[in-house]
Design an enzyme around this catalytic site. Structure first.
Site, short mmCIF file in Angstrom:
data_model
loop_
_atom_site.label_atom_id
_atom_site.label_comp_id
_atom_site.label_asym_id
_atom_site.label_seq_id
_atom_site.Cartn_x
_atom_site.Cartn_y
_atom_site.Cartn_z
N CYS A 100 0.86 -1.18 0.00
CA CYS A 100 0.00 0.00 0.00
C CYS A 100 0.90 1.24 0.00
O CYS A 100 1.77 1.38 0.85
CB CYS A 100 -0.89 -0.03 1.24
SG CYS A 100 -1.70 1.54 1.59
N CYS A 104 -3.22 7.64 -1.65
CA CYS A 104 -4.55 7.73 -2.29
C CYS A 104 -5.62 8.26 -1.36
O CYS A 104 -6.59 8.87 -1.81
CB CYS A 104 -4.98 6.37 -2.80
SG CYS A 104 -3.66 5.29 -3.28
N THR A 191 -4.24 4.83 7.26
CA THR A 191 -3.20 4.52 6.29
C THR A 191 -2.29 5.73 6.07
O THR A 191 -2.78 6.82 5.79
CB THR A 191 -3.88 4.14 4.95
OG1 THR A 191 -4.72 3.02 5.19
CG2 THR A 191 -2.87 3.81 3.88
N GLU A 258 -0.16 1.72 9.03
CA GLU A 258 -1.46 2.07 9.63
C GLU A 258 -1.19 2.53 11.06
O GLU A 258 -0.28 2.03 11.72
CB GLU A 258 -2.39 0.85 9.68
CG GLU A 258 -2.55 0.10 8.36
CD GLU A 258 -3.37 0.82 7.32
OE1 GLU A 258 -4.22 1.66 7.71
OE2 GLU A 258 -3.15 0.58 6.13
N HIS A 293 -12.65 5.67 -2.79
CA HIS A 293 -11.65 4.71 -2.30
C HIS A 293 -11.98 3.29 -2.74
O HIS A 293 -11.08 2.46 -2.91
CB HIS A 293 -11.48 4.82 -0.79
CG HIS A 293 -10.08 4.48 -0.36
ND1 HIS A 293 -8.96 5.12 -0.86
CD2 HIS A 293 -9.60 3.54 0.49
CE1 HIS A 293 -7.87 4.59 -0.34
NE2 HIS A 293 -8.23 3.62 0.48
N TYR A 297 -9.40 0.70 -5.13
CA TYR A 297 -9.00 -0.70 -4.94
C TYR A 297 -9.00 -1.50 -6.24
O TYR A 297 -8.37 -2.55 -6.32
CB TYR A 297 -9.91 -1.37 -3.89
CG TYR A 297 -9.50 -1.07 -2.47
CD1 TYR A 297 -8.98 0.16 -2.11
CD2 TYR A 297 -9.62 -2.04 -1.47
CE1 TYR A 297 -8.60 0.43 -0.81
CE2 TYR A 297 -9.25 -1.78 -0.17
CZ TYR A 297 -8.74 -0.54 0.16
OH TYR A 297 -8.36 -0.28 1.45
N CYS A 300 -5.04 -0.29 -7.04
CA CYS A 300 -3.89 -0.68 -6.20
C CYS A 300 -3.83 -2.18 -5.96
O CYS A 300 -2.77 -2.78 -6.05
CB CYS A 300 -3.91 0.09 -4.87
SG CYS A 300 -5.07 -0.51 -3.63
N GLU A 457 -6.73 -5.86 4.15
CA GLU A 457 -7.23 -4.56 3.71
C GLU A 457 -8.22 -4.72 2.56
O GLU A 457 -9.12 -3.90 2.40
CB GLU A 457 -6.08 -3.63 3.32
CG GLU A 457 -6.56 -2.19 3.22
CD GLU A 457 -5.46 -1.22 2.90
OE1 GLU A 457 -4.66 -1.51 2.02
OE2 GLU A 457 -5.41 -0.16 3.56
FE1 SF4 Z 1 -3.34 1.93 0.06
FE2 SF4 Z 1 -4.75 1.07 -2.02
FE3 SF4 Z 1 -5.86 2.76 -0.24
FE4 SF4 Z 1 -3.95 3.55 -1.96
S1 SF4 Z 1 -6.02 2.83 -2.49
S2 SF4 Z 1 -4.09 4.04 0.21
S3 SF4 Z 1 -2.65 1.77 -2.04
S4 SF4 Z 1 -5.18 0.66 0.12
FE FE Z 2 -6.92 1.39 2.07
#
Ligand code: SF4
Ligand code: FE
Length: 493
Positions: A100, A104, A191, A258, A293, A297, A300, A457
């Protein structure tokens, strides 16, 4: 200066007085701490890649606020093309870091707060949108990392914020002053909170009038008085503190992060407030941030998934099993699952729309379907990766054993290292060390520190599965589907 280098980012962190606690102690030099540093490197690469012409199209964008080139992580999406590039950028970074990369949450918060404040001002005559534009201009011009923070600890899930036995279990306003507000509470599992310059705080759920003290959004420096963080530990984290730690860490360079972020009577000046008891806009902010968000996902996790698939394929090569038809089929299945997630990320972006404020919002139904799939497919991808890797992934001796010069008193006179190397050789053309490296990477991704960002996650990040199901129910429009069925069946009521 609108684009910092990665090194400038690291140096800028050293200037912060952020208070960090870990293992019961205060961490003074958290920038160089072996457990924390890999997560900082993951954010650093968001700066490094933005400097690279090869990635400029994905990593940078033209700001609608200043007209200047800014890091895409600080950008307000101006089109569906921007939304798609965001997802592709996240896949790229998942590929490079296999973890991660944290930045983001700020980007998703910027876009949610920008559009929500516009609509709140229209309804209430407040001035939050201008406040926020000024704030984001400052962030873009200084290329800062902001932790978008939403999730409160929530205490008793059966009770609303105002009904909790401890009022701090949801972050709230404790005092109104002419020049601002004072807040107490905390945000849990945040995060990238420690290596962010700033925090952008949002409410965690839709609220009623009784909860209005909890309907609050604002920005605050990470090292503000009264603010501190307690680091979240991860499976196998102390391997990073072993002398010469390398192979056993699995991913030496990068990681996620985290923490629990605590606010003990923290002052927020008026020009950094973006919601102040307008409880009727709390739900909109939550829904929009969560939607962005959940789109994220589809980028990422897919990027990290590419590395899982690649590592599993390499492990099969090193075991001499690559030609087996069941291995090929498992790699096909993993690819199918991973690309399905990517399709969801691209789909909710392509179907995005312009908000009243002018930035672009993803299609909420498709973003929630995206995240719902993410709560499932990475688990299956990991299951297949473990199947291909074999049990050695979790039974292998330590790196120190492979490197040991200690002679074992037997007839052959070999060392511990020589014995381990001999018996863990796979195909003769590949060194035992390389076989160890790929298996330790898989261990890291499936159940070590990176599993925080890839596996668990995937379940709970951006909202647990039930949160998406509620949104899917709301957005799914079953009533319209019933009408379709009636029309086709010739039902007249
Ligand atoms: Fe982390 Fe994915 Fe959230 Fe970006 S979108 S902060 S990489 S979990
Ligand atoms: Fe996340």
């Amino acid at each position: 200066m609108t684009l910092k280098t990665g090194d400038q980012y690291i140096e800028s962190l050293r200037e912060l007085k952020t208070q960090v606690y870990m293992f019961g102690e205060k961490v003074e030099n958290w920038v160089d701490h072996p457990i924390i540093r890999p997560s900082i490197n993951s954010v650093k690469i968001t700066y490094d890649l933005a400097q690279d012409p090869e990635y400029a199209d994905l990593m940078t964008a033209k700001s609608n606020l200043t007209g200047e080139t800014v890091n895409r992580f600080a950008h307000l999406h101006q089109s569906t093309d921007d939304l798609k590039k965001k997802v592709k950028m996240q896949r790229l970074l998942g590929n490079k870091t296999a973890s991660c990369f944290q930045r983001c949450v700020g980007m998703d918060a910027f876009n949610a707060v920008y559009s929500t404040t516009f609509e709140c001002d229209k309804a209430h005559g407040t001035n939050y949108h201008e406040n926020f534009k000024k704030y984001l201009t400052y962030i873009q011009q200084n290329d800062l990392v902001v932790d978008g923070a939403m999730t409160d600890p929530k205490g008793d899930r059966g009770k609303s914020p105002a009904d909790q036995a401890d009022p701090d279990l949801f972050l709230h306003i404790v005092e109104h002053r002419p020049d601002g507000i004072v807040v107490s509470g905390s945000k849990a599992h945040q995060t990238g909170s420690i290596n962010s310059h700033e925090h952008l705080i949002m409410p965690t759920i839709a609220m009623t009038e009784a909860d209005k003290a909890y309907a609050v959004a604002f920005a605050i420096e990470s090292d503000a008085p009264g603010l501190f963080m307690i680091y979240g530990r991860q499976s196998c984290d102390t391997r990073k503190t072993e002398p010469g730690a390398d192979i056993d860490v699995g991913n030496k360079q990068f990681g996620g992060q985290e923490a629990l972020v605590v606010f003990d009577k923290v002052f927020i000046p008026n020009d950094r407030i973006f919601l102040n008891e307008e409880y009727d806009f709390s739900g909109m902010m939550v829904e929009r941030f969560a939607g962005y968000h959940r789109q994220s996902y589809g980028g990422c996790k897919v990027g990290v998934g590419d590395v899982v698939i690649g590592a599993a394929a390499l492990a099969a090569d090193y075991n001499g099993a690559a030609k087996a038809s069941h291995i090929k089929d498992k790699l096909i299945e993993m690819t199918h699952l991973n690309e399905t997630l990517f399709s969801c990320g691209i789909a909710c972006s392509s179907e995005g729309f312009k908000t009243e404020a002018g930035n672009y919002q993803i299609d909420l139904l498709l973003a929630n379907v995206c995240k719902q799939n993410v709560t499932r497919f990475p688990y299956e991808i990991v299951r297949l990766a473990e199947d291909i890797a074999g049990g050695l992934m979790v039974t292998m001796p330590a790196e120190q054993d492979f490197k040991s010069d200690l002679k074992v008193p037997t007839e052959s006179g070999l060392t511990v290292g020589e014995w381990a190397t001999k018996y863990f050789q796979g195909v003769p053309s590949v060194t035992t060390e390389n076989r160890m490296r790929v298996l330790r990477l898989l261990e890291n991704l499936c159940l070590g520190t990176a599993a925080v960002g890839y596996r668990t996650e995937s379940m709970h990040g951006a909202g647990s599965p039930q949160a998406q199901r509620i949104m899917i129910q709301r957005q799914g429009n079953i009533a319209a589907k019933k009408e379709l069925a009636k029309a086709v069946a010739g039902i007249k009521e």
